[in-house]
Every structure is written in structure tokens, then in C-alpha cells.
Design a protein around this motif. Structure first.
Motif, PDB file in Angstrom:
ATOM      1  N   MET A   1      65.327  31.840  41.454  1.00 47.06           N
ATOM      2  CA  MET A   1      66.195  32.042  40.301  1.00 47.06           C
ATOM      3  C   MET A   1      67.636  31.714  40.713  1.00 47.06           C
ATOM      4  SD  MET A   1      66.821  35.448  37.956  1.00 47.06           S
ATOM      5  CE  MET A   1      65.170  35.395  37.304  1.00 47.06           C
ATOM      6  N   ILE A   2      68.336  30.899  39.904  1.00 52.30           N
ATOM      7  CA  ILE A   2      69.729  30.538  40.158  1.00 52.30           C
ATOM      8  C   ILE A   2      70.563  31.022  38.978  1.00 52.30           C
ATOM      9  CG2 ILE A   2      71.323  28.640  40.560  1.00 52.30           C
ATOM     10  CD1 ILE A   2      69.343  28.987  42.810  1.00 52.30           C
ATOM     11  N   ASP A   3      71.408  32.046  39.225  1.00 51.97           N
ATOM     12  CA  ASP A   3      72.257  32.578  38.163  1.00 51.97           C
ATOM     13  C   ASP A   3      71.461  32.904  36.908  1.00 51.97           C
ATOM     14  OD1 ASP A   3      74.506  32.373  39.743  1.00 51.97           O
ATOM     15  OD2 ASP A   3      75.007  30.367  39.030  1.00 51.97           O
ATOM     16  N   GLY A   4      70.266  33.464  37.094  1.00 51.53           N
ATOM     17  CA  GLY A   4      69.462  33.867  35.945  1.00 51.53           C
ATOM     18  C   GLY A   4      68.667  32.747  35.321  1.00 51.53           C
ATOM     19  N   ILE A   5      68.720  31.534  35.920  1.00 49.41           N
ATOM     20  CA  ILE A   5      68.006  30.403  35.353  1.00 49.41           C
ATOM     21  C   ILE A   5      66.815  30.097  36.247  1.00 49.41           C
ATOM     22  CG2 ILE A   5      68.138  27.961  34.742  1.00 49.41           C
ATOM     23  CD1 ILE A   5      71.122  28.398  34.279  1.00 49.41           C
ATOM     24  N   VAL A   6      65.626  30.074  35.700  1.00 52.08           N
ATOM     25  CA  VAL A   6      64.429  29.787  36.462  1.00 52.08           C
ATOM     26  C   VAL A   6      64.017  28.356  36.208  1.00 52.08           C
ATOM     27  CG1 VAL A   6      62.035  30.419  36.854  1.00 52.08           C
ATOM     28  CG2 VAL A   6      63.693  32.186  36.290  1.00 52.08           C
ATOM     29  N   ALA A   7      63.861  27.571  37.269  1.00 55.72           N
ATOM     30  CA  ALA A   7      63.482  26.171  37.113  1.00 55.72           C
ATOM     31  C   ALA A   7      62.025  26.064  36.703  1.00 55.72           C
ATOM     32  CB  ALA A   7      63.713  25.422  38.424  1.00 55.72           C
ATOM     33  N   VAL A  13      69.431  19.785  41.880  1.00 59.66           N
ATOM     34  CA  VAL A  13      70.838  20.162  41.953  1.00 59.66           C
ATOM     35  C   VAL A  13      70.976  21.618  41.516  1.00 59.66           C
ATOM     36  CG1 VAL A  13      73.173  19.667  41.151  1.00 59.66           C
ATOM     37  CG2 VAL A  13      71.525  17.790  41.427  1.00 59.66           C
ATOM     38  N   HIS A  14      71.662  22.404  42.333  1.00 62.04           N
ATOM     39  CA  HIS A  14      71.858  23.823  42.042  1.00 62.04           C
ATOM     40  C   HIS A  14      73.344  24.141  42.109  1.00 62.04           C
ATOM     41  CE1 HIS A  14      67.833  23.320  43.763  1.00 62.04           C
ATOM     42  NE2 HIS A  14      67.464  24.344  43.019  1.00 62.04           N
ATOM     43  N   GLY A  15      73.823  24.917  41.156  1.00 60.85           N
ATOM     44  CA  GLY A  15      75.231  25.262  41.162  1.00 60.85           C
ATOM     45  C   GLY A  15      75.495  26.584  40.485  1.00 60.85           C
ATOM     46  N   LYS A  16      76.553  27.261  40.913  1.00 62.18           N
ATOM     47  CA  LYS A  16      76.958  28.517  40.289  1.00 62.18           C
ATOM     48  C   LYS A  16      77.925  28.293  39.141  1.00 62.18           C
ATOM     49  CE  LYS A  16      76.273  31.408  44.371  1.00 62.18           C
ATOM     50  NZ  LYS A  16      76.886  32.382  45.309  1.00 62.18           N
ATOM     51  N   PRO A  40      83.132  19.927  37.622  1.00 58.80           N
ATOM     52  CA  PRO A  40      83.506  18.838  38.530  1.00 58.80           C
ATOM     53  C   PRO A  40      82.379  18.185  39.305  1.00 58.80           C
ATOM     54  CG  PRO A  40      84.218  20.966  39.395  1.00 58.80           C
ATOM     55  CD  PRO A  40      83.728  21.214  38.005  1.00 58.80           C
ATOM     56  N   ARG A  41      81.209  18.765  39.322  1.00 58.88           N
ATOM     57  CA  ARG A  41      80.079  18.126  39.995  1.00 58.88           C
ATOM     58  C   ARG A  41      79.371  17.195  39.016  1.00 58.88           C
ATOM     59  NH1 ARG A  41      76.490  22.578  42.859  1.00 58.88           N
ATOM     60  NH2 ARG A  41      75.466  20.672  43.613  1.00 58.88           N
ATOM     61  N   CYS A  42      79.067  15.980  39.458  1.00 55.16           N
ATOM     62  CA  CYS A  42      78.517  14.952  38.568  1.00 55.16           C
ATOM     63  C   CYS A  42      77.116  14.545  38.996  1.00 55.16           C
ATOM     64  CB  CYS A  42      79.430  13.726  38.556  1.00 55.16           C
ATOM     65  SG  CYS A  42      78.874  12.402  37.458  1.00 55.16           S
ATOM     66  N   VAL A  43      76.202  14.584  38.039  1.00 53.02           N
ATOM     67  CA  VAL A  43      74.833  14.098  38.202  1.00 53.02           C
ATOM     68  C   VAL A  43      74.621  13.028  37.146  1.00 53.02           C
ATOM     69  CG1 VAL A  43      72.385  14.732  38.081  1.00 53.02           C
ATOM     70  CG2 VAL A  43      74.042  16.331  39.065  1.00 53.02           C
ATOM     71  N   PRO A 103      74.661  27.377  35.205  1.00 53.64           N
ATOM     72  CA  PRO A 103      74.867  28.215  34.016  1.00 53.64           C
ATOM     73  C   PRO A 103      74.929  27.409  32.728  1.00 53.64           C
ATOM     74  CG  PRO A 103      76.365  28.840  35.784  1.00 53.64           C
ATOM     75  CD  PRO A 103      75.722  27.564  36.205  1.00 53.64           C
ATOM     76  N   VAL A 104      75.501  26.197  32.799  1.00 49.52           N
ATOM     77  CA  VAL A 104      75.614  25.326  31.629  1.00 49.52           C
ATOM     78  C   VAL A 104      75.835  23.902  32.126  1.00 49.52           C
ATOM     79  CG1 VAL A 104      78.100  25.740  31.412  1.00 49.52           C
ATOM     80  CG2 VAL A 104      76.812  24.962  29.421  1.00 49.52           C
TER      81      VAL A 104
END
Length: 237
Positions: A1-7, A13-16, A40-43, A103-104
């Protein structure tokens, strides 16, 4: 789980914080840089890598089936940044969005051009309702309404809503309240409403598209990505 988001697929790519996703639709380098000021992170999703490079940005990941990634663009990107997803059951937008845990996501280059591509992007917002994402369009922002959202809209600003499936909603701050309406494709939509001041919308299902002025990008991103934001659950696989 990443910041409440389950893949629901293996994450790449993972980010806070918010992450920018760029596609191959109609967008400008200015649109991309506007998104990058908040995320600022670009995918890149497949051919969206070309827009990123044209804007002077090296995407940290390029995700897709690479059918629209030119040989020149591919050679300009380090091999470790390339993530080939060969299956053809989903669009490049969905392939990328489902592999970003953040998160978004701010999505640039997924509107304009072919109508079928635009409809597919809107379909992806609903399929991936558990992953908050806002599309930057030429005239407005588009996103799937979460269970509840409040925005600092101003009097007379155009707010449009369009259902992708049957859904009901309640509102404050809209000239034509949403309460008591049964929204559904071919039955009831909510285009060209307008705000009377700050707006709050509550929705009972992940099926209502919201379109708001582009000036609200920062508040929309903040509202969708807030730690205490209400989110839709992941759809059953």
C-alpha cells in the motif's frame, strides 16, 4: 500500500506526492510545465515521451506497448526508463495509470485529437476510479468526481457534469442544484451549470465526470490528493 493506494497491477512508479503523466494527445510544452509545477516527477505513456522530450523533460519512466513510440524518441531515452507492456486489452493511459502509485496524477496530452481516444481516456478515469487523476484539457480540467469534493469556485464559473453510468449527487454552491436528479447517459446530464460561490459536490457512485476551469488546477489537485480525501474503493478484478 502506498499512501492508502493499493496497486491492482505491479507498480512501476511510486510517490508520496502528485505525479505528472504525459500522453500523445493534444497538449503544449506549457501545459506540461504547468503540471510539473505541482507534480514535478514526469512519467510518459508511450508516445507521450516525445512531448516530454520536446519540453526538455526526461521522463523517469515510459510505459506502454510502444506502438506510437518513434525509433528516434526511443533511442533518446535510457533503456532502464522503458517499460514495455505488450497486452492489448487496455490503452496506454490505463497501462500507465495502473502502474503509478501516487496520491493524485495530473495527466497532460490525453484530450484533443481523435474522439475515440478521448472517450477511451474518460473510460479509464472510471475504470481506475480508485486512482485520482485530473486531465488538463484545452479549455478545462476533467476528473471523476470523488465521493465528496469542495472547491473554491467563483460566481458564474462554468461547472459541467456528465454521467458515465447511473449516479446521484448533492451540491451546494451551484446555480442548479444536483439534489434529486437521477443522472444517467441518455437520460440526464449536468452540462453548463455554473457556480454561485464556493462549491461542494457529494456523489454516490464513481460515475460522474466533472469539468471545471483550468485556473482551479492547484485546488483540484490538493482536494483529490489530500491525505484525508474520500476515495473510491478499488474495483474487483
Amino acid at each position: 500500500m502506498i499512501d492508502g493506494i493499493v496497486a491492482k497491477t505491479k507498480g512501476i512508479v511510486h510517490g508520496k506526492g502528485p505525479i505528472t503523466l504525459v500522453g500523445g494527445g493534444q497538449a503544449t510544452p506549457q501545459d506540461l510545465h504547468k503540471a510539473l509545477t505541482l507534480a514535478p516527477r514526469c512519467v510518459a505513456a508511450d508516445g507521450g515521451a516525445a512531448l516530454a522530450l520536446a519540453a526538455g523533460i526526461m521522463p523517469e519512466a515510459v510505459i506502454g506497448d510502444f506502438d506510437s513510440l518513434s525509433p528516434e524518441t526511443r533511442r533518446a531515452i535510457p533503456a532502464g526508463h522503458l517499460h514495455l507492456i505488450a497486452e492489448q486489452d487496455s490503452t496506454d493511459f490505463e497501462k500507465a495509470l495502473t502502474r503509478i502509485a501516487a496520491p493524485v496524477v495530473i495527466a497532460v496530452g490525453f484530450t484533443g485529437g481523435r474522439i475515440d481516444h478521448q472517450l477511451a481516456a474518460l473510460h479509464t478515469l472510471m475504470v481506475c476510479a480508485d486512482r485520482p487523476c485530473v486531465l488538463i484539457g484545452a479549455e478545462e480540467l476533467l476528473f471523476l468526481a470523488p465521493p465528496r469534493i469542495s472547491l473554491p469556485t467563483e460566481r458564474a464559473e462554468v461547472i459541467s457534469l456528465f454521467p458515465l453510468a447511473p449516479v446521484t449527487a448533492q451540491s451546494t454552491g451551484l446555480h442548479w442544484p444536483l439534489d434529486g436528479l437521477d443522472f444517467a447517459p441518455g437520460v440526464q446530464s449536468g452540462t453548463s451549470n455554473h457556480a454561485t460561490g464556493p462549491m461542494t459536490v457529494t456523489v454516490d457512485a464513481p460515475a460522474l465526470l466533472m469539468m471545471v476551469p483550468r485556473r482551479l488546477l492547484a485546488p483540484v489537485v490538493a482536494a483529490l490528493g489530500a491525505p484525508d480525501a474520500q476515495r473510491w474503493p478499488r474495483q474487483a478484478e
